[in-house]
Design a protein around this motif. Structure first.
Motif, PDB file in Angstrom:
ATOM      1  N   ARG A 114     -74.238 -48.178  12.681  1.00 42.79           N
ATOM      2  CA  ARG A 114     -74.393 -47.748  11.280  1.00 42.79           C
ATOM      3  C   ARG A 114     -73.084 -47.188  10.723  1.00 42.79           C
ATOM      4  O   ARG A 114     -72.739 -47.431   9.563  1.00 42.79           O
ATOM      5  N   TYR A 115     -72.369 -46.445  11.568  1.00 42.00           N
ATOM      6  CA  TYR A 115     -71.090 -45.877  11.130  1.00 42.00           C
ATOM      7  C   TYR A 115     -70.073 -46.986  10.859  1.00 42.00           C
ATOM      8  O   TYR A 115     -69.372 -46.971   9.844  1.00 42.00           O
ATOM      9  N   GLU A 116     -70.011 -47.969  11.746  1.00 38.40           N
ATOM     10  CA  GLU A 116     -69.089 -49.085  11.529  1.00 38.40           C
ATOM     11  C   GLU A 116     -69.456 -49.847  10.252  1.00 38.40           C
ATOM     12  O   GLU A 116     -68.566 -50.315   9.535  1.00 38.40           O
ATOM     13  N   ALA A 117     -70.746 -49.952   9.960  1.00 38.30           N
ATOM     14  CA  ALA A 117     -71.172 -50.607   8.718  1.00 38.30           C
ATOM     15  C   ALA A 117     -70.686 -49.804   7.508  1.00 38.30           C
ATOM     16  O   ALA A 117     -70.210 -50.385   6.524  1.00 38.30           O
ATOM     17  N   GLU A 118     -70.792 -48.472   7.588  1.00 36.78           N
ATOM     18  CA  GLU A 118     -70.297 -47.643   6.484  1.00 36.78           C
ATOM     19  C   GLU A 118     -68.785 -47.822   6.306  1.00 36.78           C
ATOM     20  O   GLU A 118     -68.289 -47.864   5.181  1.00 36.78           O
ATOM     21  N   LEU A 119     -68.077 -47.937   7.412  1.00 36.05           N
ATOM     22  CA  LEU A 119     -66.626 -48.094   7.339  1.00 36.05           C
ATOM     23  C   LEU A 119     -66.215 -49.479   6.831  1.00 36.05           C
ATOM     24  O   LEU A 119     -65.060 -49.689   6.483  1.00 36.05           O
ATOM     25  N   GLY A 120     -67.159 -50.404   6.781  1.00 36.14           N
ATOM     26  CA  GLY A 120     -66.877 -51.732   6.264  1.00 36.14           C
ATOM     27  C   GLY A 120     -66.854 -51.798   4.743  1.00 36.14           C
ATOM     28  O   GLY A 120     -66.415 -52.792   4.171  1.00 36.14           O
ATOM     29  N   ALA A 121     -67.322 -50.735   4.075  1.00 33.37           N
ATOM     30  CA  ALA A 121     -67.277 -50.692   2.614  1.00 33.37           C
ATOM     31  C   ALA A 121     -65.824 -50.754   2.157  1.00 33.37           C
ATOM     32  O   ALA A 121     -64.915 -50.289   2.847  1.00 33.37           O
ATOM     33  N   SER A 122     -65.578 -51.332   0.997  1.00 34.21           N
ATOM     34  CA  SER A 122     -64.208 -51.606   0.557  1.00 34.21           C
ATOM     35  C   SER A 122     -63.319 -50.367   0.498  1.00 34.21           C
ATOM     36  O   SER A 122     -62.160 -50.411   0.926  1.00 34.21           O
ATOM     37  N   GLU A 123     -63.827 -49.257  -0.026  1.00 33.24           N
ATOM     38  CA  GLU A 123     -63.009 -48.047  -0.129  1.00 33.24           C
ATOM     39  C   GLU A 123     -62.636 -47.524   1.256  1.00 33.24           C
ATOM     40  O   GLU A 123     -61.495 -47.152   1.517  1.00 33.24           O
ATOM     41  N   ALA A 124     -63.606 -47.522   2.187  1.00 34.54           N
ATOM     42  CA  ALA A 124     -63.343 -47.067   3.553  1.00 34.54           C
ATOM     43  C   ALA A 124     -62.389 -48.026   4.258  1.00 34.54           C
ATOM     44  O   ALA A 124     -61.489 -47.594   4.984  1.00 34.54           O
ATOM     45  N   ALA A 125     -62.585 -49.316   4.061  1.00 33.50           N
ATOM     46  CA  ALA A 125     -61.718 -50.310   4.707  1.00 33.50           C
ATOM     47  C   ALA A 125     -60.272 -50.144   4.250  1.00 33.50           C
ATOM     48  O   ALA A 125     -59.339 -50.257   5.059  1.00 33.50           O
ATOM     49  N   ALA A 126     -60.077 -49.856   2.989  1.00 30.82           N
ATOM     50  CA  ALA A 126     -58.729 -49.640   2.469  1.00 30.82           C
ATOM     51  C   ALA A 126     -58.100 -48.395   3.092  1.00 30.82           C
ATOM     52  O   ALA A 126     -56.908 -48.395   3.440  1.00 30.82           O
ATOM     53  N   GLU A 127     -58.901 -47.356   3.256  1.00 28.86           N
ATOM     54  CA  GLU A 127     -58.389 -46.127   3.870  1.00 28.86           C
ATOM     55  C   GLU A 127     -58.082 -46.341   5.354  1.00 28.86           C
ATOM     56  O   GLU A 127     -57.095 -45.814   5.868  1.00 28.86           O
ATOM     57  N   LEU A 128     -58.899 -47.120   6.044  1.00 28.85           N
ATOM     58  CA  LEU A 128     -58.625 -47.465   7.439  1.00 28.85           C
ATOM     59  C   LEU A 128     -57.283 -48.185   7.555  1.00 28.85           C
ATOM     60  O   LEU A 128     -56.482 -47.883   8.448  1.00 28.85           O
ATOM     61  N   ALA A 129     -57.048 -49.115   6.668  1.00 28.46           N
ATOM     62  CA  ALA A 129     -55.784 -49.863   6.680  1.00 28.46           C
ATOM     63  C   ALA A 129     -54.605 -48.926   6.450  1.00 28.46           C
ATOM     64  O   ALA A 129     -53.558 -49.050   7.104  1.00 28.46           O
ATOM     65  N   ARG A 130     -54.768 -47.983   5.554  1.00 27.37           N
ATOM     66  CA  ARG A 130     -53.695 -47.026   5.271  1.00 27.37           C
ATOM     67  C   ARG A 130     -53.406 -46.154   6.494  1.00 27.37           C
ATOM     68  O   ARG A 130     -52.250 -45.907   6.848  1.00 27.37           O
ATOM     69  N   LEU A 131     -54.470 -45.698   7.180  1.00 26.32           N
ATOM     70  CA  LEU A 131     -54.269 -44.879   8.381  1.00 26.32           C
ATOM     71  C   LEU A 131     -53.646 -45.698   9.512  1.00 26.32           C
ATOM     72  O   LEU A 131     -52.861 -45.163  10.302  1.00 26.32           O
ATOM     73  N   ARG A 132     -53.981 -46.972   9.601  1.00 23.30           N
ATOM     74  CA  ARG A 132     -53.325 -47.845  10.594  1.00 23.30           C
ATOM     75  C   ARG A 132     -51.818 -47.883  10.356  1.00 23.30           C
ATOM     76  O   ARG A 132     -51.022 -47.853  11.292  1.00 23.30           O
ATOM     77  N   GLU A 133     -51.429 -47.963   9.090  1.00 23.60           N
ATOM     78  CA  GLU A 133     -50.009 -47.968   8.749  1.00 23.60           C
ATOM     79  C   GLU A 133     -49.347 -46.656   9.146  1.00 23.60           C
ATOM     80  O   GLU A 133     -48.234 -46.645   9.675  1.00 23.60           O
ATOM     81  N   LEU A 134     -50.038 -45.538   8.902  1.00 22.35           N
ATOM     82  CA  LEU A 134     -49.500 -44.236   9.297  1.00 22.35           C
ATOM     83  C   LEU A 134     -49.336 -44.162  10.810  1.00 22.35           C
ATOM     84  O   LEU A 134     -48.325 -43.664  11.310  1.00 22.35           O
TER      85      LEU A 134
END
Length: 115
Positions: free
Chosen positions: A66-86
């Motif tokens: 369920r948590y991974e599904a929540e993280l799949g939302a566009s806003e969360a996915a964009a933030e994940l990508a930003r943290l990957r860059e950091l």
């Protein structure tokens, strides 16, 4: 490098790199100045509904799905990508108030950031 730490532990300048709080609620009894939190992206934290479900007896495996599904939302996915860059640019420390960060949502988030 991505680290998991309790937010109540003293900061380790240099080793911690960017310090990111990954809890929805601010940790009890901790002054914001003492926490040395650089970022607090609430979009990456489990929803209130998911937290209540899990603490009501939900399974860890289902929580993860369920948590991974929540993280799949566009806003969360964009933030994940930003943290990957950091994380690619230097140390990144995920902070949580839970007693054992290695068995928390922060560990799931760390895994997703390293994939």
């Amino acid at each position: 490098m991505i680290r998991l730490r309790r937010v109540y532990e003293d900061p380790e300048p240099g080793a911690d790199g960017v310090r990111v709080l990954v809890d929805r609620l601010w940790p009890r009894g901790l002054a914001k100045a003492d926490a040395a939190v650089d970022e607090w992206p609430r979009v990456l934290t489990p929803s209130a509904e998911l937290r209540k479900w899990f603490h009501g007896g939900g399974s860890a495996g289902e929580f993860r799905a369920r948590y991974e599904a929540e993280l799949g939302a566009s806003e969360a996915a964009a933030e994940l990508a930003r943290l990957r860059e950091l994380a690619a640019a230097g140390p990144l420390t995920l902070l949580t108030a839970v007693k054992d960060p290695s068995t928390s949502h922060a560990a799931i988030l760390a895994e997703l950031l390293t994939d």
